[in-house]
Design an enzyme around this catalytic site. Structure first.
Site, PDB file in Angstrom:
ATOM      1  NE  ARG A   1      33.364  40.947  60.763  1.00  0.00           N
ATOM      2  CZ  ARG A   1      32.600  40.845  59.789  1.00  0.00           C
ATOM      3  NH1 ARG A   1      32.560  39.932  59.003  1.00  0.00           N
ATOM      4  NH2 ARG A   1      31.335  41.709  59.733  1.00  0.00           N
ATOM      5  CB  THR A   2      34.721  42.876  67.175  1.00  0.00           C
ATOM      6  OG1 THR A   2      35.133  43.327  65.923  1.00  0.00           O
ATOM      7  CG2 THR A   2      35.531  43.315  68.233  1.00  0.00           C
TER       8      THR A   2
ATOM      9  CE  LYS B   1      14.637  50.723  80.799  1.00  0.00           C
ATOM     10  NZ  LYS B   1      14.649  49.649  81.982  1.00  0.00           N
TER      11      LYS B   1
ATOM     12  NE  ARG C   1      32.805  47.598  67.570  1.00  0.00           N
ATOM     13  CZ  ARG C   1      32.929  46.634  66.262  1.00  0.00           C
ATOM     14  NH1 ARG C   1      31.940  46.579  65.392  1.00  0.00           N
ATOM     15  NH2 ARG C   1      34.088  46.054  66.030  1.00  0.00           N
TER      16      ARG C   1
END
Ligand code: CP
Length: 307
Positions: free
Chosen positions: A58-59, A86, A108
């Site tokens: 959703r976000t 990496k 996020r």
């Protein structure tokens, strides 16, 4: 009115006037998503980086749609496709993204405080799209927008937040926001899912779902955040559901015009029964729709929009 801060990192630091500004601005953007041509030129020539280092449907999608509906160029980076696999640090990643001169960075991250670190590192506005178990400000803003648009107010409403409070950034942001807007917030969950001293946030605490939802105007059900829990904190999903699943029977304890909310993703039959999730009281998909408008408003406001 314009936003007088560079970043949106949490609801804790926002004032009620800022929350109202964001919600009022979001309401002006709702109509754009209903048009045949869903586009405004507002952010033409601007670049938004969506740095999603933890899973999201959703976000991430709604930030991308929000940017595109404002004509911005949106770039999505996930942990599996970034050079963080990496070994590059968040700080080095931030410096490199800043060097490409984007206009907004949305992040996020599984660690609480990561957006705050990023915001200190880069000159561009940073929007927190969820940091660990800390805050999820844009979710709380879309939740408040949904409540305000359906009930006409937030002040004086009884809002019951039920489930995994301890590991829920959605609960924390909503408690901050709803309390600032005058709602009476009660929480319920198994004792192992209630943070110590949670009463200090100004909420009433119950160990039984039935006590919390009695007379509630709003019921917000939460998913069990198994990805953040260090150990099993309840015997089984079936036992959890026996005590904390909102269903067609116990919902009768709430007000007749109760709204049922859930930030998603839903575990049907665990915290909410399918008939309630899809039933007449549910505004779960309205939350998702409002999420696009809230994120359009935030992108507009952090890039200097407003009157
Ligand atoms: N509500 C929410 O944050 O959903 P996603 O994890 O799918 O973004």
């Amino acid at each position: 009115m314009k936003l007088s801060r560079k970043d949106i990192l949490g609801i804790k630091e926002l004032g009620a006037d800022e929350i109202n500004l964001i919600l009022d601005t979001a309401e002006t953007f709702i109509e754009v998503s209903t048009r045949e041509i869903k586009k405004l030129p507002t952010l033409r020539g601007r670049t938004i980086i969506n740095l999603f280092l933890e899973a999201s449907t959703r976000t991430r999608t709604s930030f991308e749609i929000a940017g595109k509906r404002l004509s911005a160029d949106t770039i999505n980076i996930s942990s599996s496709t970034s050079s963080m696999v990496k070994g590059e640090t968040l700080i080095d990643t931030a410096r490199n993204l800043e060097a490409m001169n984007p206009d907004v960075i949305v992040i996020r991250h599984r660690s609480a405080g990561a957006p705050h670190l990023l915001a200190r590192m880069v000159k561009q506005p940073v929007i927190n799209a969820g940091d660990g178990a800390h805050e999820h400000p844009t979710q709380a803003l879309l939740d408040m927008m949904t409540i305000r648009s359906k009930k006409g107010k937030m002040e004086g409403l009884k809002v019951a937040i039920v489930g995994d409070i301890a590991y829920s950034r959605v609960a924390r942001s909503n408690i901050y926001g709803l309390r600032k807007m005058g709602a009476h917030v009660v929480i319920a969950g198994p004792a192992t899912m209630l943070p110590r001293d949670i009463e200090r946030m100004g909420v009433a605490v119950y160990c039984r779902l039935e006590e919390a939802i009695k007379g509630a105007d709003i019921i917000m059900m939460l998913r069990i955040q198994t990805e953040r829990q260090q150990q099993n904190i309840f015997p089984s999903l079936r036992e959890y559901a026996n005590y904390f699943c909102l269903n067609g029977e116990n919902i009768k304890l709430a007000k007749e015009d109760v709204l049922v909310m859930h930030p998603g993703p839903i575990n049907r039959g665990v915290e909410i029964s399918p008939d309630v999730a899809d039933g007449p009281y549910s505004v779960i998909l309205d939350q998702v729709t409002n999420g696009v408008a809230v994120r359009m408003a935030l992108l507009y406001l952090v890039t200097g929009g407003g009157q």
